[in-house]
Write an enzyme that holds these catalytic residues in place. Sequence first.
Site, PDB file in Angstrom:
ATOM      1  N   ASP A  65      -3.504   1.355  -3.652  1.00 53.77           N
ATOM      2  CA  ASP A  65      -3.818  -0.363  -3.596  1.00 53.77           C
ATOM      3  C   ASP A  65      -3.378  -0.888  -2.271  1.00 53.77           C
ATOM      4  OD1 ASP A  65      -4.626  -2.608  -5.344  1.00 53.77           O
ATOM      5  OD2 ASP A  65      -2.576  -2.981  -4.865  1.00 53.77           O
ATOM      6  N   GLU A  85      -7.421   1.245  -0.432  1.00 57.80           N
ATOM      7  CA  GLU A  85      -8.086   0.127   0.101  1.00 57.80           C
ATOM      8  C   GLU A  85      -7.517  -0.216   1.526  1.00 57.80           C
ATOM      9  OE1 GLU A  85      -8.391  -3.061  -3.361  1.00 57.80           O
ATOM     10  OE2 GLU A  85      -6.503  -2.742  -2.809  1.00 57.80           O
TER      11      GLU A  85
END
Length: 669
Positions: A334, A363
């Site tokens: 993340d 990400e």
Amino acid sequence: MITKFYSNKDEIYNTYDKNDLGFTYSKEKTTFKVWAPSASQVLLKLYSTGSYLEDGATVLSINQMYYDYQTGVWSTTIDGDLHGVYYTYVVQNGNVSSETQDVYSKATGVNSARSMVVDLERTNPDGWDKDKHIFVDEQTKAIVWEIHVRDFSSSNTSGVSKEHRGTYLAFTEMDTKVPNTNAPTCVSYLKELGITHVQLNPVFDFGSVDEATGVEYNWGYDPVNYNVPEGSYSTDPYHGEVRIKEFKQMVKALHDAGIGVIMDVVYNHMYSGGDSCFEKTVPNYYFRKQGNRYLNSAGCGNVTASEKVMFRKFMIDSVRYWTEEYHIDGFRFDLMACHDYETMNLIREELDKIDKRILMYGEPWTADNGDNGISGDDCCSKGNAKKLSSRIGMFNDDMRNGIKGGSDDDTKGYIQGANFDTYKVLAGMLGASSDTFGRWAKRPSQCITYASAHDNLTLWDKLLKSNWCCSDYDTTDPKIINQNKLSAAFVLMSLGVPFMLAGEEFARTKKGDHNSYRSPDSVNSIDWQRTITYKDLVDYYKGLIAIRKKFSLLTLASEDAVHKTYMTYNGKVIAGTMANLDGGPNEYKYMAIVLNNTEEKCSFELKSKYELPNRWYVIADHDIASGEAIRAFDNNFEIRPHSALVIVDADSYDRLHDIKDKNIIPNFR
Ligand code: CA
């Protein structure tokens, strides 16, 4: 070398590099070790229960720990079998005494208040020693389906028994069906769909759901204990060993079904900075701070400091632990741009020692670049992809936006008929690895190709909003379905790593809720009934997945794959030919994918560096996608409105299907 903008105390603390932080258990004794170089005293407190909710007076003993100046580690050994005994540390830092769970907790009681000693052997389900990882040779061979544990089965349409709905154990129920039908659900459904991996939204212990009641809903991007499974998904959150066993049962059931398990890991921030075990144990160390202010590039009040020796070590130890103890097959990071690239490369190296096929991607952005505390040159952004291993993937938001427009607004992308970002789509089809169309990746294994994820509108809701047509989320309007099919063709017929939100393939709707992180089950639950309503769409995805698995050039993940793919765009139609001349005897030699986003029938040309065949068969069109030929291609080089077309060379097809007479149309449906 990491550029350090803010205080870094590695210079003043001795650090520790062995793998025995936390507890080391045997039936005879348990040794506890905690790195706390700033502390003047650390006590180990043993409890009989995991929470004050259960009993007010359960302290078994309070034990002095002993400090080793060389390593900054406090330790003590307690005799006896401590399996099931709960513990905390009482850490004295200056004038502040904090009671905290262990940074290296492996088990906890309800709501994480106390850590627990666990004999992990006793948490192994039957057959665990024979359980095998599910790996693919290249990241591009993975087809990832992103699912939240609770969403998977919380609806009664899942057909899962009531006591297992919303839990890890739902994944262990086989042959589940939509009630009163023959339509498979859950793991049985996934086996038929053909995806290779599920990516689970956070399954480590997070703070936003009360495990005692399990009433609230949350995605779980608020870590409390990174190495402990979340308790609200277990049938008994009070006894720390239960969730561990049930988590392993989930992994084993998926592995038995041939499906790998990817964990969504959120090392970039925590539920609370100040109340975290990290801050209580070593204040002002594990988080990036400016004075007393926590930096906020993770957008949730605090960002961790991956560049600090002991947090970097923690991240490495944690992914290794999940891989080895829980047989996890891959990790999705993340807000990976909160982390520095050195740390991510070190994690890759460490995982490679276990197996090079463990998946890694994340990400490539933060929530606030200006408040990240490490230099833009050091963070894991797309611009720095070249500094990262080519086996650390990044979500390709450029292609995502090019396909469907902005994530939450009513703008259009290629599939709804807009053309302004089409070159981003072409670049994405080539795994963001093409010097001609645009490149940030080293090779396609670095490019995660997707049109939907847990964040933002579902693809279906986005299509409804951007077509300005209706707010009937149950519509079967062919225009919307055709746009959805076009999106599927982009994601599954590109050179990168295909990824989708669970249910994208059956028009999953959250009724326009673009950020459902704490919305109720009525918004988030998978409605398995839609696999029946939208069976045609599911079958289309299934067919494209089957095609992808049969054409190795799509998953080669090399420069070679890029060079052998010839993309053209005539202002309306995208056409790509793939010459798979080295693909081996059991593969098609040529494949072409054509996409038309206009309202009219359009002509197209096929181009290649190689001499193209003149006989083709259609294996996917506006209507059907199939691993098999649907019909002969008529050589008009025309494509219907709003559709994708996939054709393969007929000579290869005839050879593979042992069709001798070239004039006989093969085996059409
Ligand atoms: Ca929790």
